[in-house]
Design an enzyme around this catalytic site. Sequence first.
Site, PDB file in Angstrom:
ATOM      1  N   HIS A 139       0.844  -1.206   0.000  1.00  0.00           N
ATOM      2  CA  HIS A 139       0.000   0.000   0.000  1.00  0.00           C
ATOM      3  C   HIS A 139       0.871   1.245   0.000  1.00  0.00           C
ATOM      4  CE1 HIS A 139       1.032  -0.494   4.236  1.00  0.00           C
ATOM      5  NE2 HIS A 139       0.719   0.792   4.426  1.00  0.00           N
ATOM      6  N   ASP A 187       0.558   5.061   1.963  1.00  0.00           N
ATOM      7  CA  ASP A 187      -0.233   5.677   3.025  1.00  0.00           C
ATOM      8  C   ASP A 187      -1.089   6.825   2.488  1.00  0.00           C
ATOM      9  OD1 ASP A 187       0.965   3.967   4.861  1.00  0.00           O
ATOM     10  OD2 ASP A 187       2.579   5.383   5.302  1.00  0.00           O
ATOM     11  N   HIS A 193       4.803   0.244   0.264  1.00  0.00           N
ATOM     12  CA  HIS A 193       5.511  -0.521   1.291  1.00  0.00           C
ATOM     13  C   HIS A 193       4.631  -1.647   1.825  1.00  0.00           C
ATOM     14  CE1 HIS A 193       3.492   2.808   3.327  1.00  0.00           C
ATOM     15  NE2 HIS A 193       3.406   2.040   4.402  1.00  0.00           N
ATOM     16  N   ARG A 237       4.983   6.292  13.936  1.00  0.00           N
ATOM     17  CA  ARG A 237       4.929   6.818  12.566  1.00  0.00           C
ATOM     18  C   ARG A 237       4.348   8.236  12.529  1.00  0.00           C
ATOM     19  NH1 ARG A 237       1.044   4.314   8.009  1.00  0.00           N
ATOM     20  NH2 ARG A 237      -0.242   6.078   8.623  1.00  0.00           N
TER      21      ARG A 237
HETATM   22  C1  SIN Z   1       2.913   1.170   7.693  1.00  0.00           C
HETATM   23  O1  SIN Z   1       2.313   0.493   6.880  1.00  0.00           O
HETATM   24  O2  SIN Z   1       2.870   2.378   7.660  1.00  0.00           O
HETATM   25  C2  SIN Z   1       3.760   0.489   8.739  1.00  0.00           C
HETATM   26  C3  SIN Z   1       4.924  -0.201   8.162  1.00  0.00           C
HETATM   27  C4  SIN Z   1       5.641  -1.047   9.158  1.00  0.00           C
HETATM   28  O3  SIN Z   1       5.178  -1.207  10.289  1.00  0.00           O
HETATM   29  O4  SIN Z   1       6.697  -1.571   8.815  1.00  0.00           O
END
Ligand code: SIN
Length: 282
Positions: A100, A102, A257, A272
């Site tokens: 995905h 973000d 990612h 995050r």
């Molecule tokens: C996310 O998808 O923003 C998190 C990625 C992660 O936890 O590695």
Amino acid sequence: MTYETIEVRRLTGGCGAEVLGVDVNALSNRQWQEVRHAFADHGVIFFRDQSLTPEQHIAFARRWGPIDINRFFKPVEGHPEIAEVRKEPEQTANIGGGWHTDHSYDEAPAMGSILVAREVPPDGGDTLFASMYAAYETLSEGLRRTLEGLRAIHSDAHVFGPRGYHKTTGEAVGRIGNADAVRGEVVHPVVIRHPESGRKALYVNPAFTLRFEGWSEADSKPLLEHLYRHATRPEFTCRFRWAPGSIAFWDNRATWHYAANDYQGERRLMHRITVAGCKLSA
Ligand code: SIN
């Protein structure tokens, strides 16, 4: 690009680079400019062995732009700007465990996300990235032309809404909430022109894209699935192994990612911050 005040080591030929020789809390002006270049050049950059308090995480994020607070993730106590990405040993589902980008469900998607590792499992829990520049540039010329004429519908509702994915598992409780804050469908070009680099990138993703504008979901599915298979070719990806104090900063307009969920029975805690972006155009 030649760097004078930082060392930049590419992870793979696809995307991603580690930035060495810096303390993100104390970047000189020249280092800051070079880190910005590295970010633009590689789509995702990584720092290791950093010691960042939540306040310093927020300060680093604000150097890049205003913070776009995620409306669904549980925030870190006392720091609404920081989203918690947590998995406890007894939980089996992770957050972000599918390809995905973000906030593609927003009118003006977040430009980037800065993820800081707080607690990581002894092994597993890596994050994978894929370059959407490479994905676009390696499609055949005819398909590129077709895609350039299309827009796609993205949504937050089927993932975060009252009847969305996270409601189907009790595991989201305490991690993902605020289902009534969903805003529903938005439209973005399928091929965007990156607002800073000017390069073209593929901008659909398996988590939040529903269909092409004017097409049914059934008609959209074969082409979307073809694009998803293509975009995750190993040659376009890199994989980052976390340690406490590691930081990843990715560009949501240039990469996807995927958080690997291969550490059952272990705890993983990440912080995050999403940095605000702009409306995307073709
Ligand atoms: C996310 O998808 O923003 C998190 C990625 C992660 O936890 O590695």
